[in-house]
Design an enzyme around this catalytic site. Structure first.
Site, short mmCIF file in Angstrom:
data_model
loop_
_atom_site.label_atom_id
_atom_site.label_comp_id
_atom_site.label_asym_id
_atom_site.label_seq_id
_atom_site.Cartn_x
_atom_site.Cartn_y
_atom_site.Cartn_z
N LYS A 175 0.84 -1.19 0.00
CA LYS A 175 0.00 0.00 0.00
C LYS A 175 0.89 1.25 0.00
CE LYS A 175 -3.73 -2.58 0.66
NZ LYS A 175 -4.83 -2.71 -0.30
N HIS A 294 -6.48 -13.47 -7.69
CA HIS A 294 -7.36 -12.52 -7.01
C HIS A 294 -8.72 -12.57 -7.67
CE1 HIS A 294 -9.04 -8.85 -5.29
NE2 HIS A 294 -8.12 -8.98 -4.36
#
Length: 477
Positions: A175, A294
């Site tokens: 992040k 994902h």
């Protein structure tokens, strides 16, 4: 046209809108071991009988159309048609029922999830006779599953490649997920890996944007992997997202990852598509790469309880198409799901044989025979205080993926990773000593934090964090 001609042309043939139940509702049918079985939650339009609605689903997802056609006489409908063989009410729902449909195996191309879904979850979902339709589960017979390669490697081969046994694997999504330069991104990867994580991850949004082109990211992440491996003596990995706008570009990125010698790549299997995913899975097996999956876009398909498709079906489809990891929700954290239902599809991902268990949402007994298993990935709003519950719920064969829970405490990425690793090791040791993680989890974490300042700092940061949203319906990442 003369009356005589009309009579001759209409012998054995009647045009017009037909009743599906006359052909496709067969309650006496005994299912075959080679049939693909489907459980649909059906919400018909007012006035449409359950038998007609269930038969319509069977017809429109197999050989049927809205009227009789003359070419029906050129084939054997009894051999190829889908059959609605059982209907049962949904508890607490007056206007819904579960329709069970059996499909002959010859309706589907071997080794193609794309073709299977084109039929079973195709145009029938827009059928006017239905207000809503949801595919709750599929039974994939061994005769069909054996036509698929499945996961590139599977759980045991992955553990052997990584030389890591007896505990869940630890991961972290870097992040901020968008905006970092490739060099700063690689630095964040290195700090997390040297602190004790097994994997770091590209966010699903990261492909090849102007601020960070894919080739630059791959190079800096490979440098981070090798540097952290040299310092820790452990095998490390970063999920390099190979998802791209074309299959050719996707494979080009996977080839470059292989040339760099990294252990794992990543794909967004729903946005990328099943054809692309199966193509990449085959490449990964042939070239020794692990494949992380994902599920971006899944909630568009599975979030509504009356329409769409349950994630357990998408999970089965992924195991067939191919992937070594897939995100599967957390049961705890910001994306909390129902425990029994979540563990139901987690078992469908990992185990060879799963018994029918309606309390866990499993409508059919599923035998995967020798198809390798998939590691479920728990991610979404989890931190060190969740570690005992995650270890107890998911067991060793899982990946615990902390994004903000790794990067969100004040000491820096490496100490944050240390905190997660210490918490995990403490929970595994306590479990192996016979302690009850569900009852003693907080105490186990407090004890470990006494000798780990990194864990103590993380415990202080996350002690008050809760995810409570009024009138909010959770979904899983």
């Amino acid at each position: 046209m003369s009356p005589k001609t009309e009579t001759k042309a209409s012998v054995g043939f009647k045009a017009g809108v037909k009743d599906y139940k006359l052909t496709y509702y067969t309650p006496d049918y005994e299912t075959k071991s080679t049939d693909i079985l489907a459980a649909f939650r059906v919400t018909p339009q007012p006035g449409v009988p359950p038998e007609e609605a269930g038969a319509a689903v069977a017809a429109e997802s197999s050989t049927g159309t809205w009227t009789t056609v003359w070419t029906d006489g050129l084939t054997s409908l009894d051999r190829y048609k889908g059959r609605c063989y059982h209907i049962e009410p949904v508890a607490g729902e007056e206007s819904q029922f579960i329709a069970y449909v059996a499909y002959p195996l010859d309706l589907f191309e071997e080794g193609s999830v794309t073709n299977m879904f084109t039929s079973i979850v195709g145009n029938v979902f827009g059928f006017k006779a239905l207000r809503a339709l949801r595919l709750e589960d599929l039974r994939i017979p061994p005769a069909y599953s054996k036509t698929f390669q499945g996961p590139p490697h599977g759980i045991q081969v992955e553990r052997d490649k990584l030389n890591k046994y007896g505990r869940p694997l630890l991961g972290c999504t870097i992040k901020p997920k968008l905006g970092l330069s490739a060099k700063n991104y690689g630095r964040a990867v290195y700090e997390c890996l040297r602190g004790g994580l097994d994997f770091t991850k590209d966010d699903e949004n990261v492909n090849s944007q102007p601020f960070m082109r894919w080739r630059d990211r791959f190079l800096f992440c490979a440098e981070a992997i090798y540097k952290s491996q040299a310092e820790t003596g452990e095998i490390k990995g970063h999920y390099l997202n190979a998802t791209a706008g074309t299959c050719e570009e996707m494979i080009k990125r996977a080839v470059f990852a292989r040339e760099l010698g990294v252990p794992i790549v990543m794909h967004d299997y729903l946005t990328g598509g099943f054809t692309a995913n199966t193509t990449l899975a085959h490449y990964c097996r042939d070239n020794g790469l692990l494949l992380h999956i994902h599920r971006a876009m899944h909630a568009v398909i599975d979030r509504q309880k009356n329409h769409g498709m349950h994630f357990r079906v998408l999970a089965k489809a992924l195991r067939m198409s191919g992937g070594d990891h897939i995100h599967a929700g957390t049961v705890v954290g910001k994306l909390e799901g129902e425990r029994d239902i979540t563990l139901g599809f987690v078992d469908l991902l990992r185990d060879d044989f799963i018994e029918k268990d309606r309390s866990r949402g499993i409508y059919f007994t599923q035998d995967w025979v020798s198809m390798p298993g998939v590691l479920p990935v728990a991610s979404g709003g989890i931190h060190v205080w969740h570690m005992p519950a995650l270890t107890e719920i998911f067991g060793d064969d899982s990946v615990l993926q902390f994004g903000g829970g790794t990067l969100g405490q004040p000491w820096g990425n490496a100490p944050r990773a240390v905190a997660n690793r210490v918490a995990l090791e403490a929970c595994v040791q306590a479990r192996n000593e016979g302690r009850d993680l569900a009852r003693e989890g907080n105490e186990i974490i407090r004890e470990a934090s006494k000798w780990s300042p990194e864990l103590a700092a993380a415990c202080e940061v996350w002690k008050e964090i809760k995810f409570e949203f009024a009138e909010w319906i959770p979904c899983n990442q």
